[in-house]
Scaffold this motif. Structure first.
Motif, short mmCIF file in Angstrom:
data_model
loop_
_atom_site.label_atom_id
_atom_site.label_comp_id
_atom_site.label_asym_id
_atom_site.label_seq_id
_atom_site.Cartn_x
_atom_site.Cartn_y
_atom_site.Cartn_z
N TYR A 64 93.46 14.25 32.35
CA TYR A 64 92.72 13.88 33.55
C TYR A 64 92.27 12.42 33.48
O TYR A 64 92.08 11.87 32.39
N PRO A 65 92.07 11.78 34.64
CA PRO A 65 91.84 10.33 34.64
C PRO A 65 90.52 9.88 34.05
O PRO A 65 90.40 8.74 33.61
N ASP A 66 89.54 10.76 34.02
CA ASP A 66 88.21 10.35 33.55
C ASP A 66 87.99 10.62 32.06
O ASP A 66 86.92 10.32 31.53
N TRP A 67 89.00 11.16 31.39
CA TRP A 67 88.80 11.58 30.00
C TRP A 67 88.60 10.46 28.99
O TRP A 67 87.86 10.65 28.02
N GLU A 116 90.00 -3.24 39.34
CA GLU A 116 89.23 -4.12 38.46
C GLU A 116 87.95 -3.42 37.99
O GLU A 116 87.57 -3.51 36.82
N ALA A 117 87.28 -2.70 38.90
CA ALA A 117 86.07 -1.97 38.54
C ALA A 117 86.38 -0.83 37.57
O ALA A 117 85.63 -0.58 36.61
N ILE A 118 87.49 -0.14 37.80
CA ILE A 118 87.90 0.94 36.90
C ILE A 118 88.24 0.38 35.52
O ILE A 118 87.83 0.93 34.49
N GLU A 119 88.96 -0.72 35.50
CA GLU A 119 89.34 -1.34 34.22
C GLU A 119 88.10 -1.80 33.45
O GLU A 119 88.02 -1.63 32.22
N THR A 120 87.14 -2.36 34.15
CA THR A 120 85.91 -2.84 33.48
C THR A 120 85.18 -1.68 32.82
O THR A 120 84.76 -1.77 31.65
N ALA A 121 85.03 -0.57 33.54
CA ALA A 121 84.35 0.60 32.97
C ALA A 121 85.13 1.15 31.78
O ALA A 121 84.54 1.57 30.77
N TYR A 122 86.44 1.17 31.91
CA TYR A 122 87.30 1.66 30.84
C TYR A 122 87.15 0.81 29.58
O TYR A 122 86.96 1.33 28.48
N GLU A 123 87.23 -0.51 29.75
CA GLU A 123 87.16 -1.39 28.60
C GLU A 123 85.78 -1.38 27.95
O GLU A 123 85.65 -1.45 26.72
N GLN A 124 84.75 -1.25 28.76
CA GLN A 124 83.38 -1.21 28.20
C GLN A 124 83.13 0.07 27.41
O GLN A 124 82.38 0.06 26.43
N ASP A 184 85.57 4.25 48.19
CA ASP A 184 85.58 2.94 48.84
C ASP A 184 86.97 2.56 49.35
O ASP A 184 87.11 1.90 50.38
N LEU A 185 88.01 2.98 48.62
CA LEU A 185 89.38 2.73 49.07
C LEU A 185 89.63 3.43 50.40
O LEU A 185 90.22 2.85 51.32
N ALA A 226 83.31 7.77 28.44
CA ALA A 226 82.14 8.33 29.13
C ALA A 226 81.80 7.48 30.34
O ALA A 226 81.90 6.25 30.31
N GLY A 227 81.40 8.14 31.42
CA GLY A 227 80.97 7.44 32.63
C GLY A 227 82.09 7.02 33.56
O GLY A 227 81.83 6.52 34.66
N LEU A 228 83.34 7.22 33.15
CA LEU A 228 84.47 6.76 33.96
C LEU A 228 84.62 7.56 35.25
O LEU A 228 85.04 7.03 36.28
N ASN A 229 84.25 8.83 35.20
CA ASN A 229 84.40 9.67 36.38
C ASN A 229 83.63 9.13 37.58
O ASN A 229 84.14 9.07 38.70
N ASP A 230 82.39 8.71 37.36
CA ASP A 230 81.58 8.20 38.46
C ASP A 230 82.22 6.96 39.09
O ASP A 230 82.19 6.78 40.31
N VAL A 231 82.79 6.11 38.26
CA VAL A 231 83.44 4.89 38.76
C VAL A 231 84.70 5.25 39.55
O VAL A 231 84.95 4.69 40.63
N LEU A 232 85.49 6.18 39.03
CA LEU A 232 86.70 6.60 39.73
C LEU A 232 86.38 7.19 41.10
O LEU A 232 87.04 6.87 42.11
N VAL A 233 85.37 8.05 41.16
CA VAL A 233 84.98 8.65 42.44
C VAL A 233 84.51 7.58 43.42
O VAL A 233 84.92 7.56 44.59
#
Length: 431
Positions: free
Chosen positions: A387-390, A418-426, A405-406, A393-400
């Motif tokens: 799943y994409p949020d796995w 870019e927002a998803i990538e930032t959360a992922y990298e952090q 917004d899309l 931690a916290g990635l699910n909220d950003v994905l939703v």
């Protein structure tokens, strides 16, 4: 997630309160060195009308038959409660003996690394549990990363995301099951041209992120998938940008309603079940309720066309807290959930067993979902894409948020990714 996933990836109703199934049976014996009666405390969050709840309630009955001297205390939790407060609950002296818990790095991975779960590696070996299938990889963690290492959980069911579709509406518009992304878009154009919004979508919930991930998986090979899910190399974010552009394009074309940003997963599934939409991209956790509730039309499912990998995995986990007071009883309960009776019962009620006998699964819904799950498990060139949020931690909220917004058109595909990538990298673990 749920999802599974996850999102424990599945449509979860908001349940409140505690249901106690306390069965104080006569002849209760006492543990060594204690005057207190034996008790098994069990938690899960599944709806009372779900296939999983039915199977696990039967497992409780079988446990009682094997342990007439034990009181079973069952507490009904919610998915949100365990997602948000699971770590605190596991760290409490009132932790249960066995409970359903969320799979994935951000959930079971975190609490296993914190020492809050019992290591079941030797237990599984000593009790000869058959856990060799890849569906059971969701219970393995090493330094908090899922898929390898020690065993901290066991799943007794599986799940995958597909496209549920209304066969009557397809026939009315002379639409055939699409076999490629291009043909899927042609089918949606037909429905849109007839004034019908093709996709039921709850953009404020996991269906939006699952659709985005399906589209991203269509642009990934196995190497790109491993980079994203297992941190093996650099992530190909261009696959996600293509997916984001497609979501926005489909919304502009009328394939997705902008109003879906205010729609939950449950409401989207209910709308499909009411016959309001031809298609609904979501998981097998809907199978039992669709089989029970849909009476006015025929439904079926197909895998997202053009993809080799599909969101899915083994299901959420049975885990034993490190602070559990009756671990051996917990192991007995887990063992019962893996028994042929419970596995085949799950399959016949629409859940997807990980160790069921296909010849013993005779209901139409069981025949639909179980063989396909087994095909995905045994696939050599694709299969279950998690799943994409796995990953963090916290990635699910950003994905939703970004998917919503899309759909609304509030963000460009580039900015969303870019927002998803930032959360992922952090959130990515440091080596």
């Amino acid at each position: 997630m749920f999802s599974t996933n996850r999102f424990s990836r599945r449509a979860f109703a908001a349940l409140a309160g505690t249901a106690i199934a306390a069965l104080a049976l006569s002849g209760c014996s006492t543990p060594e060195g204690s005057s207190a009666p034996k008790t098994l405390k069990v938690w899960w969050w599944e709806n009372d009308d779900s296939a999983l709840s039915a199977g696990w309630n039967r497992a409780v009955e079988l446990f009682k038959e094997k342990h007439p001297d034990v009181t079973v205390e069952f507490e009904l939790k919610t998915y949100e409660q365990m997602q948000q407060s699971g770590q605190l609950l596991l760290d409490s002296n009132d932790a249960p003996d066995v409970l359903e818990y969320l799979k994935g790095n951000a959930t079971a991975g975190v609490v296993s690394q914190a020492g809050l779960l019992t290591d079941l590696t030797d237990v599984a070996k000593d009790r000869n549990w058959k856990l060799d299938g890849t569906a059971q990889d969701v219970g393995l963690y090493e330094n908090g990363i899922m898929g390898a290492g020690k065993r901290y959980g066991v799943t007794n069911y599986g799940e995958y995301v597909s496209v549920w579709y209304n066969k009557d509406l397809f026939a009315k518009q002379n639409v055939k099951v699409p076999t490629s992304l291009q043909k899927l878009e042609q089918a949606m154009e037909t429905f849109s041209g007839a004034g019908v919004t093709p996709l039921a979508l709850g953009s404020q919930d996991y269906p939006g992120t699952h659709l985005l991930y399906e589209l991203a998986l269509g642009n990934m090979d196995k190497k790109a998938w491993s980079a994203y899910q297992q941190f093996e190399g650099d992530v190909d974010w261009s696959a996600w940008e293509k997916a984001a552009r497609t979501v926005q394009d489909w919304t502009k074309r009328g394939y997705i309603s902008k109003d879906s940003t205010g729609v939950s997963a449950q409401d989207a599934g209910n709308a499909f079940a009411a016959g309001q939409y031809p298609m609904f991209v979501s998981g097998t956790w809907w199978a039992g309720s669709f089989a029970d509730d849909i009476k006015s039309f025929e439904f079926d499912q197909f895998l997202f066309p053009g993809n080799d990998q599909h969101p899915g995995s083994g299901g959420n986990l049975w885990v034993v807290p490190e602070k559990a007071k009756n671990k051996e009883l917990a192991y007995d309960f887990i063992e019962i959930t893996m028994s042929p009776e419970i596995q085949n019962m799950l399959g016949n009620k629409g859940a997807v067993p990980v160790a069921g006998d296909e010849s013993a699964i005779t209901t139409p819904i069981g025949k639909l979902t179980t063989p396909r799950f087994n095909e995905l498990l045994n696939s050599n060139d694709g299969g279950l894409g998690w799943y994409p949020d796995w990953p963090v931690a916290g990635l699910n909220d950003v994905l939703v948020a970004q998917t919503s917004d899309l759909v609304q058109g509030n963000v460009t595909p580039e900015k969303a990714v870019e927002a998803i990538e930032t959360a992922y990298e952090q959130g990515k673990p440091t080596k």
